[in-house]
Design an enzyme around this catalytic site. Structure first.
Site, PDB file in Angstrom:
ATOM      1  N   HIS A  35      42.871   3.466  92.795  1.00 18.67           N
ATOM      2  CA  HIS A  35      42.374   2.736  91.620  1.00 18.67           C
ATOM      3  C   HIS A  35      43.578   2.036  90.972  1.00 18.67           C
ATOM      4  CE1 HIS A  35      39.887   2.869  87.576  1.00 18.67           C
ATOM      5  NE2 HIS A  35      40.565   1.765  87.709  1.00 18.67           N
TER       6      HIS A  35
ATOM      7  N   GLU B 197      44.804  -4.567  87.562  1.00 16.87           N
ATOM      8  CA  GLU B 197      45.687  -3.387  87.575  1.00 16.87           C
ATOM      9  C   GLU B 197      47.138  -3.784  87.306  1.00 16.87           C
ATOM     10  OE1 GLU B 197      44.626  -0.105  87.725  1.00 16.87           O
ATOM     11  OE2 GLU B 197      42.678  -1.058  87.506  1.00 16.87           O
TER      12      GLU B 197
ATOM     13  N   HIS C  59      48.325  -2.405  83.805  1.00 20.59           N
ATOM     14  CA  HIS C  59      49.162  -1.209  83.975  1.00 20.59           C
ATOM     15  C   HIS C  59      50.559  -1.540  84.534  1.00 20.59           C
ATOM     16  CE1 HIS C  59      45.757   1.410  83.056  1.00 20.59           C
ATOM     17  NE2 HIS C  59      45.019   0.687  83.885  1.00 20.59           N
TER      18      HIS C  59
END
Ligand code: 5GP
Ligand code: 5GP
EC number: 4.6.1.19
Length: 276
Positions: free
Chosen positions: A88, A146, A150
């Site tokens: 993920h 992502e 992040h």
């Protein structure tokens, strides 16, 4: 005279309050992510993260939610659909349970990771047709989401997309959670229920750390394993007292995913009982 000194006193008080305000706001971090957030602003002054969480998703659980197919959704690859935990994301986290997000503007550029495409398609595919929001209001790919949300918060460990993605692939390949569970007898099944404690113990024995487990009802949805900044494994903050985890019951399932193609999936998936 009395009114002059009380005015002076009032000015002094206001001055002290103003200086205190400036001082406090200079040291406060900007918005940090909370579960379920949908951050679109860029937080430039967030403090450095404490550790990484490698978040792995179980396709058997995620793909059950598939309502329609599209080429980018790996649940729709028929017999080539993933049967192992897939990535993920690699998430920088704080020890207090919060996390930074969207730390600086770095628009995702797929060309920078073109040499990693085979590995990314196989181990880090999107299991959805949705286009997630980027940090700056647009829509993009799962990888772009992502990286921007992040990956940009992983400095000083990473400063660019390529190192974020290649390192994530490498640590994923070095920590094969699917294989660890398989060897301990926890295999995908639509009829078995497994003790959560047993699954956690299998991972503890393999990597000497306690993971975080996230469930959707009684099915394992994600397993997160955590690392220091030098990628030595460590406990996840959310792993404390794992058997009383808010999201998982004591017995959990690891659903099998019966790959179905396009039209068949649209017809059969909502019943969710095809392989039982
Ligand atoms: P959910 O609410 O579905 O658990 O999480 C939604 C999103 O919030 C995740 O996809 C992820 O981007 C972020 N998120 C959730 N939990 C964590 C966490 O523990 N650490 C970090 N860095 N992000 C998280
Ligand atoms: P997060 O929860 O990580 O902040 O957001 C994930 C976003 O990416 C959501 O908009 C979701 O629809 C989209 N997405 C695309 N592919 C995937 C996938 O394979 N897993 C998850 N969790 N989200 C995905």
């Amino acid at each position: 005279m009395a009114s002059f000194s009380s005015r002076r006193y009032l000015f002094l008080l206001l001055e002290v309050l103003f200086i205190t305000f400036l001082y406090v706001s200079a040291f406060l971090p900007e918005t940090e992510g909370l579960a379920g957030d949908n951050v679109v602003e860029v937080n430039r002054s967030q403090r450095e993260f404490d550790y990484f969480a490698l978040s792995l998703q179980w396709p058997g659980t995620y793909c059950r939610g598939t309502r329609h197919c599209c080429s980018k959704n790996a649940c729709c690859r028929g017999s080539n659909s993933p049967t192992q935990f897939t990535i993920h994301g690699l998430w920088p986290d704080y020890n207090d349970g919060s996390w930074p997000s969207c730390c600086y503007r770095s628009d995702f550029n797929e060309k920078e990771i073109s040499t990693l495409m085979d590995g990314l398609e196989k181990y880090w595919p999107s299991l959805s047709c949705g286009s997630p929001s980027s940090c700056h209001g647009g829509k993009g790919s799962f990888w772009g989401h992502e990286w921007e949300k992040h990956g940009t918060c992983a400095s000083p460990v990473f400063h660019d997309e390529y190192s974020y993605f290649i390192t994530t692939l490498n640590i994923y390949l070095k920590h094969n959670v699917t294989d660890v569970l398989y060897k301990a007898g926890y295999v995908a099944s639509n009829s078995e229920k497994y003790p959560l404690g047993g699954i956690v113990t299998a991972i503890q024995n393999a990597f000497h750390i306690t993971p975080e487990v996230v469930c959707k009802r009684d099915a394992i949805d994600e397993i997160r394993i955590c690392f220091y900044k030098d990628f030595k494994p460590r406990d996840c903050v959310g792993s404390k007292d794992v058997t009383s985890k808010k999201s998982c019951p004591k017995y959990v399932s690891l659903p099998e995913y019966t790959p179905l193609d396009g039209e068949a999936m649209v017809l059969k998936m909502p019943t969710d009982k095809v392989a039982l």
